[in-house]
Design an enzyme around this catalytic site. Structure first.
Site, short mmCIF file in Angstrom:
data_model
loop_
_atom_site.label_atom_id
_atom_site.label_comp_id
_atom_site.label_asym_id
_atom_site.label_seq_id
_atom_site.Cartn_x
_atom_site.Cartn_y
_atom_site.Cartn_z
N PRO A 19 0.87 -1.62 -0.11
CA PRO A 19 -0.14 0.15 -0.40
C PRO A 19 0.97 1.34 -0.08
CG PRO A 19 0.03 -0.87 2.29
CD PRO A 19 0.84 -2.20 0.99
N MET A 20 0.94 2.07 -1.16
CA MET A 20 1.09 3.72 -0.77
C MET A 20 0.48 4.90 -1.29
SD MET A 20 4.82 1.77 -3.17
CE MET A 20 3.50 0.90 -4.68
N GLN A 72 -6.28 -1.57 3.22
CA GLN A 72 -5.45 -1.36 4.18
C GLN A 72 -6.33 -0.04 5.11
OE1 GLN A 72 -1.63 0.94 4.75
NE2 GLN A 72 -0.96 -1.07 5.66
N CYS A 102 3.76 2.78 9.15
CA CYS A 102 3.65 4.26 8.68
C CYS A 102 4.36 5.61 9.15
CB CYS A 102 2.16 4.69 8.14
SG CYS A 102 2.34 6.77 7.19
N LYS A 141 0.57 -5.12 9.66
CA LYS A 141 2.47 -4.47 8.48
C LYS A 141 2.69 -3.54 9.43
CE LYS A 141 3.50 -3.00 4.39
NZ LYS A 141 4.67 -1.12 4.71
N ASN A 213 9.23 -7.32 3.99
CA ASN A 213 9.28 -6.08 3.04
C ASN A 213 10.29 -5.32 3.00
OD1 ASN A 213 7.27 -3.12 3.38
ND2 ASN A 213 7.66 -3.81 1.05
N GLY A 215 12.87 -2.14 0.61
CA GLY A 215 13.87 -2.68 -0.87
C GLY A 215 14.07 -4.24 -1.61
N GLY A 235 7.54 -3.36 -2.72
CA GLY A 235 7.11 -1.77 -3.22
C GLY A 235 7.27 -1.23 -4.20
N ARG A 236 7.94 -0.52 -4.48
CA ARG A 236 8.36 0.91 -6.25
C ARG A 236 8.41 0.43 -6.59
NH1 ARG A 236 6.48 5.95 -3.15
NH2 ARG A 236 6.15 5.95 -0.82
#
Length: 342
Positions: A19-20, A72, A102, A141, A213, A215, A235-236
């Site tokens: 989730p971003m 989320q 977060c 998470k 999670n 990198g 992730g990204r």
């Protein structure tokens, strides 16, 4: 309210897209699903307040093609979390995740996110209330630590406390979060990755589903992590280089889709969203990484970013440009090979 039937079974190994905020919107998730039918997609974090006191339909709606999908939630009030969890189940989500990772100041001030690692009993109360409200899975998470709470033993205490509720699934970001002194962006890069702590957690708590999670950028790295844990959250990299999701299909012996076939499936979706009144730029921003590392990728990004694309025809022209660029490159490579052979 639009109720979407939940019929998807999540495949093993468990691979998910993190989730971003501002990134994993429903437009991105529709796009991401075209690469791989098995990857689990997450919404952006949605606070309980936004759902209860805001526009619930806007925050909860998704496309039926997005399954399997996880909502989320951000919050720390057990009753509010239970109410939102029930709404999520009614809406058709496959699972619900509580954000305890977060690091931003804004969510800390509202007792949301990574700061909750310091209150494992409160997190346990939240998870217990959520579980009692629904029949779908509820999980957490979290980080491996925060601020002075950096030891493996402290993380284990957090996990064990929450696991007493019956929660068996933990998504672990393998970095601590420095809540006092680092920005959210710095907290994604500065604290060192400690994958070994997550591996150890799985080894010492084998009955728990542990997903790692932080990198992770390649198919090969994903394979290595799966030797130690049950799942991998990307992730990204899944945003900047979405074709990685297609490469991950090898885990289930799936054929990798063609990038141009993906765009042919995106065009009707873009047309539909434009008819709904959505600005083209909020959709095209999610597809800029489609041709990452390929000839013409820079021109593709330029054509579709910054409001440069004004219409669906502009998107079609960009697709044609990429097709021509790749053909030119292939022809050039073939001609060079012929020269070497002659």
């Amino acid at each position: 309210m639009t109720i979407i039937e939940n019929t998807e079974t999540i495949k093993s190994p468990r691979i998910s897209v993190a989730p971003m905020m501002d990134w994993t919107t429903k437009d991105y998730r529709f796009f991401a699903r075209l690469f791989n039918p098995n990857v689990v997609l997450y919404t952006e974090m949605v606070t309980t307040g936004a759902i209860i006191h805001g526009d619930a339909e806007r925050h909860l709606n998704f496309n039926k093609q997005e399954h399997p999908i996880v909502l989320q939630l951000g919050g720390s009030n057990p009753q509010d979390l239970a109410l939102c969890s029930k709404m999520a189940q009614d809406w058709g989500y496959n699972e619900i995740n509580l954000n305890v990772g977060c690091p931003s100041d804004r969510v800390q001030n509202n007792k949301i996110g990574a700061c909750l690692m310091a209150e494992p009993n409160l997190v346990a109360d939240c998870i217990s209330s959520m579980q009692n409200a629904v029949q779908i899975p509820v999980h957490v998470k979290h980080r491996i630590g925060i601020d002075e709470m950096q030891s493996y033993e402290e993380m284990l205490h957090f996990v064990d406390t929450v696991a007493k509720t019956g929660c068996t699934h933990f998504v672990v970001h393998a970095r601590i979060a420095i809540l006092k002194g680092l920005s959210p962006k710095e907290n994604r890069d500065v604290p060192p990755l400690r994958y070994e702590d997550v591996y150890r957690l799985k080894k010492e708590r084998p009955h728990l589903l542990i997903e790692i999670n932080g990198g992770i950028k390649t198919f090969e790295e994903t394979q290595l992590h799966l030797q130690h844990v049950d799942g991998v959250m990307i992730g990204r990299e899944a945003y900047h280089n979405p074709y990685l999701l297609a490469e991950l299909g090898q885990l289930w012996q799936l054929n990798m889709p063609d990038r141009f076939e993906i765009m042919q499936q995106m065009l009707p979706y873009i047309e539909q969203r434009l008819a709904e009144g959505a600005p083209l730029s909020i959709i095209t921003r999610h597809i800029l990484g489609l041709f990452q590392n390929l000839p013409g990728a820079r021109k593709w990004r330029q054509a579709l970013s910054g409001g440069n694309a004004k219409s669906l025809d502009d998107v079609k022209h960009a697709i044609q440009y990429m097709q021509d660029a790749i053909i030119r490159t292939e022809n050039y490579i073939a001609s060079q090979q012929n020269i070497e052979l002659s």
